[in-house]
Design a protein around this motif. Structure first.
Motif, short mmCIF file in Angstrom:
data_model
loop_
_atom_site.label_atom_id
_atom_site.label_comp_id
_atom_site.label_asym_id
_atom_site.label_seq_id
_atom_site.Cartn_x
_atom_site.Cartn_y
_atom_site.Cartn_z
N LYS A 63 56.25 39.01 33.22
CA LYS A 63 56.53 38.77 31.81
C LYS A 63 57.88 39.40 31.50
N THR A 64 58.68 38.74 30.67
CA THR A 64 60.00 39.30 30.34
C THR A 64 59.89 40.42 29.31
N VAL A 65 58.80 40.43 28.53
CA VAL A 65 58.49 41.53 27.61
C VAL A 65 57.01 41.83 27.76
N ASN A 66 56.62 43.06 27.43
CA ASN A 66 55.23 43.46 27.60
C ASN A 66 54.80 44.37 26.46
N SER A 67 53.66 44.05 25.85
CA SER A 67 53.08 44.89 24.80
C SER A 67 51.77 45.53 25.23
N CYS A 68 51.35 45.30 26.46
CA CYS A 68 50.04 45.76 26.93
C CYS A 68 50.17 47.05 27.74
N THR A 69 49.15 47.89 27.62
CA THR A 69 49.14 49.10 28.45
C THR A 69 48.89 48.76 29.91
N ALA A 70 48.11 47.70 30.16
CA ALA A 70 47.79 47.33 31.55
C ALA A 70 48.88 46.47 32.19
N GLY A 71 49.75 45.88 31.42
CA GLY A 71 50.75 44.97 31.97
C GLY A 71 52.08 45.65 32.24
N ASN A 72 53.01 44.89 32.79
CA ASN A 72 54.37 45.38 33.00
C ASN A 72 55.30 44.18 33.16
#
Length: 176
Positions: free
Chosen positions: A81-90
């Motif tokens: 993802k080019t942006v991330n708002s999730c604690t589990a993602g990057n």
């Protein structure tokens, strides 16, 4: 003569010349064959991502692929993802992308990277629309019988419903 179908890597071609008296001379030429052609990354233009009951959506790279190909063979397809708002993602390349409730209603650009067996890479972009398609669940209080003088709006008497949602409950209101 024509030389064809050489495998990737170092190859030796032996050349030979013969005259009318059957005298022979030889030489060898080393031919290095390389794959310098980038794979063709083909992405879906748009993808809808639906948040699951566990408050996230794990989307594998293959879900974004729309027929990527290579002249030799594809080794790997990864996404980020080019942006991330999730604690589990990057935003690092991986086999999957993780979306969460905080991204509902957003369009998130996802980059898909295709790598061939010789390390050549190419990318394309997908627009992922994050949605919550699961209805909330409401549990009503048990049925009761009231005296006609009782205040049916008193929640201490009638009880209050409980509600849950995979992301969040906006509000619980009496509909009538």
């Amino acid at each position: 003569g024509t030389v064809s179908n050489l495998p990737i890597g170092h190859n030796f071609i032996k050349w030979e010349v013969k005259d009318e008296c059957d005298n022979i001379s030889e030489c060898c030429t080393r031919v290095t064959v390389r794959d310098e052609i980038l794979p063709t990354a083909v992405c879906h233009l748009n993808t809808v991502v639906s948040i699951a009951a566990n408050q996230q959506a794990i989307v594998f790279a293959s879900s974004f692929d729309d027929g990527s190909h290579d002249n030799c063979a594809i080794r790997d397809i990864e996404v980020r993802k080019t942006v991330n708002s999730c604690t589990a993602g990057n935003t690092l390349f991986a086999k999957q992308a993780i979306f969460c409730c905080d991204e509902i209603g957003q369009e998130i650009m996802v980059e898909m990277k295709v790598t061939d067996v010789h390390g050549n890479m190419n990318t394309c972009m997908v627009r992922a629309t994050v949605q919550d398609k699961l209805n909330p669940y409401i549990k009503c209080p048990p049925n009761i019988t009231l005296d006609c003088q009782a205040d049916y709006e008193d929640l201490d008497i009638t009880g209050e419903p409980s509600a849950v949602d995979n992301c969040s409950v906006k509000d619980v209101v009496k509909a009538d």
